[in-house]
Design an enzyme around this catalytic site. Structure first.
Site, PDB file in Angstrom:
ATOM      1  N   ARG A  42      19.177 -20.759  16.162  1.00 16.90           N
ATOM      2  CA  ARG A  42      18.036 -20.665  15.251  1.00 16.90           C
ATOM      3  C   ARG A  42      17.667 -19.217  14.957  1.00 16.90           C
ATOM      4  NH1 ARG A  42      16.963 -21.937  11.045  1.00 16.90           N
ATOM      5  NH2 ARG A  42      17.699 -23.986  11.706  1.00 16.90           N
ATOM      6  N   LYS A  71       5.398  -4.493   0.713  1.00 13.66           N
ATOM      7  CA  LYS A  71       4.897  -5.846   0.988  1.00 13.66           C
ATOM      8  C   LYS A  71       5.971  -6.641   1.744  1.00 13.66           C
ATOM      9  CE  LYS A  71       1.918  -5.693  -3.081  1.00 13.66           C
ATOM     10  NZ  LYS A  71       1.654  -6.215  -4.429  1.00 13.66           N
ATOM     11  N   LYS A  77      -3.276   6.002  -5.391  1.00 19.03           N
ATOM     12  CA  LYS A  77      -3.717   4.828  -6.137  1.00 19.03           C
ATOM     13  C   LYS A  77      -5.190   4.977  -6.495  1.00 19.03           C
ATOM     14  CE  LYS A  77      -0.191   1.654  -4.546  1.00 19.03           C
ATOM     15  NZ  LYS A  77       0.099   0.249  -4.194  1.00 19.03           N
ATOM     16  N   GLU A 122      -0.574   6.352  -9.531  1.00 13.61           N
ATOM     17  CA  GLU A 122      -0.747   5.087 -10.249  1.00 13.61           C
ATOM     18  C   GLU A 122      -1.800   5.250 -11.340  1.00 13.61           C
ATOM     19  OE1 GLU A 122      -1.408   1.021  -8.190  1.00 13.61           O
ATOM     20  OE2 GLU A 122      -3.394   1.693  -8.792  1.00 13.61           O
ATOM     21  N   ASP A 142       0.636   0.540 -13.953  1.00 18.72           N
ATOM     22  CA  ASP A 142       0.277  -0.658 -13.207  1.00 18.72           C
ATOM     23  C   ASP A 142      -0.331  -1.724 -14.112  1.00 18.72           C
ATOM     24  OD1 ASP A 142      -0.056  -2.144 -10.765  1.00 18.72           O
ATOM     25  OD2 ASP A 142      -2.187  -1.703 -10.868  1.00 18.72           O
TER      26      ASP A 142
END
Length: 301
Positions: free
Chosen positions: A98, A152, A184, A218, A239
Site C-alpha cells: 500500500r 499548494k 503579493k 503579483e 492574477d
C-alpha cells in the site's frame, strides 16, 4: 530535489505509520518463509512518475525484495500494461504494497494531469489553432509557454509532487519561501501602510537581497503594471486577469519582465491563456486537486 535520502526517509516514515507494531494480518496468515511475485499493473492510461519510489518502499521493508521496472519516469503507459515486477518474501511484499502504491499512484496522477496541460498549450502552436480573443502570440522568454506548479502541495510531500510535475513535462515554480521574493497583495498592503508605494516597495526589497535573488510581484489590475516595471521586478504575475486584460498586460510589459498568468486555470481555459503570449502559467490544481492514477499489484502464479 528528490534525492535518495529524501525518498528513503519518506518511505520509512510511511511504513512506520502503516505498520507501527508489525503487520498483524500477514504475521497470522502467511508463513515466514513463503515467497512470491507480483506485477505492478496499470488500470488506466497515464504518465509514470515515482517508479524509483515504488521500488524504495519495498526495499525499505526488506532489502532482499527484487524489483524490475519495465518503464521509466516520464513515459506514458496504457491500461493493462505491466510496469514493474516484484518478488521476495510474501509477508514483506504485502506489508509494503500500500505504501508503494500510495506514492506511485499520486505521483503518476500529477504527472498525468501535468502532461494534459502541457499538451493543451503545445497544441496552440500547430497550424489551424484559433484562440478565443486574437492571434497566437509566442512568449518572449521561452519557445513555448511553460506550465508550472505552485506551493499548494501536500505537506511533507513537496519534493515528490514537484518532481512528478517535471515527469509530466511541466516546470517548477519556486520550491519554497526561501528561494525567491514573491510580493503579493498583503505584502504590498503592509508596505503601503508604512507609506511605501508600489515602485518604492520593489526597490526597497531589491536593496536588501542579493543580486541573484529573483523578485516576482503579483498584480490584479492593469494600472499597476507601469509601477511594477519601474521598480524592476523580474517576474510580473497577472492574477485572475481576463483574456483581454492578459493580452494587454503582455503588451504593456513588452518583454521587460517574465509574465506569469495565474488563477483558476483549467484544461478548458489554459490554451487561450497561453495564446496571449504569457511566458508562464502556474496551475495550483496540478498538486492540490489531482486524482491518483489507478495502479494495482497483481499477484503472479
Amino acid at each position: 530535489m528528490l534525492t535518495q535520502h529524501i525518498i528513503r526517509t519518506a518511505v520509512e516514515v510511511a511504513l512506520a505509520e502503516d505498520a507501527p507494531y508489525g503487520d498483524v494480518t500477514c504475521e497470522t496468515t502467511i508463513p515466514a518463509d513463503e515467497t512470491g511475485s507480483a506485477s505492478l499493473t496499470a488500470r488506466e492510461d497515464g504518465v509514470m512518475s515515482g517508479i524509483d519510489v515504488f521500488a524504495a518502499a519495498f526495499r525499505a521493508q526488506n532489502p532482499a525484495i527484487e524489483i524490475t521496472p519495465s518503464i521509466a519516469d516520464g513515459e506514458p503507459f496504457h491500461a493493462g500494461q505491466a510496469l514493474a515486477a516484484v518478488s521476495g518474501p510474501v509477508r514483506d511484499l504485502l506489508t509494503a504494497e500500500r505504501v508503494a502504491l500510495n506514492f506511485t499512484q499520486r505521483m503518476s496522477g500529477i504527472a498525468t494531469m501535468t502532461a494534459a496541460f502541457v499538451a493543451r498549450v503545445d497544441a496552440i502552436y500547430a497550424d489551424g489553432f484559433r484562440a478565443a480573443n486574437g492571434p497566437v502570440v509566442r512568449p518572449r522568454r521561452y519557445e513555448r509557454t511553460r506550465i508550472v506548479d505552485t506551493r499548494k502541495t501536500t505537506p511533507g510531500l513537496r519534493p515528490f509532487e514537484k518532481y512528478a510535475v517535471r515527469c509530466g513535462g511541466g516546470h517548477n515554480h519556486r520550491y519554497g519561501l526561501s528561494d525567491a521574493v514573491m510580493m503579493k497583495d498583503n505584502h504590498l498592503a503592509a508596505l503601503a501602510a508604512r507609506g511605501i508605494d508600489l515602485t518604492g516597495a520593489i526597490r526597497h526589497v531589491r536593496q536588501q537581497v542579493g543580486h541573484t535573488t529573483h523578485i516576482e510581484v503579483e498584480v490584479d489590475r492593469l494600472d499597476q503594471i507601469p509601477a511594477v516595471i519601474a521598480g524592476g521586478a523580474d517576474t510580473i504575475m497577472l492574477d485572475n486577469f481576463t483574456l483581454d486584460d492578459t493580452r494587454r498586460g503582455v503588451e504593456l510589459i513588452d518583454g521587460r519582465a517574465i509574465v506569469e498568468a495565474s488563477g483558476n486555470m483549467s484544461l478548458e481555459r489554459v490554451a487561450d491563456v497561453a495564446a496571449t503570449g504569457v511566458d508562464v502559467i502556474s496551475v495550483g490544481a496540478l498538486t492540490h486537486s489531482v486524482r491518483s492514477i489507478d495502479l494495482g499489484l497483481d499477484w503472479l502464479d
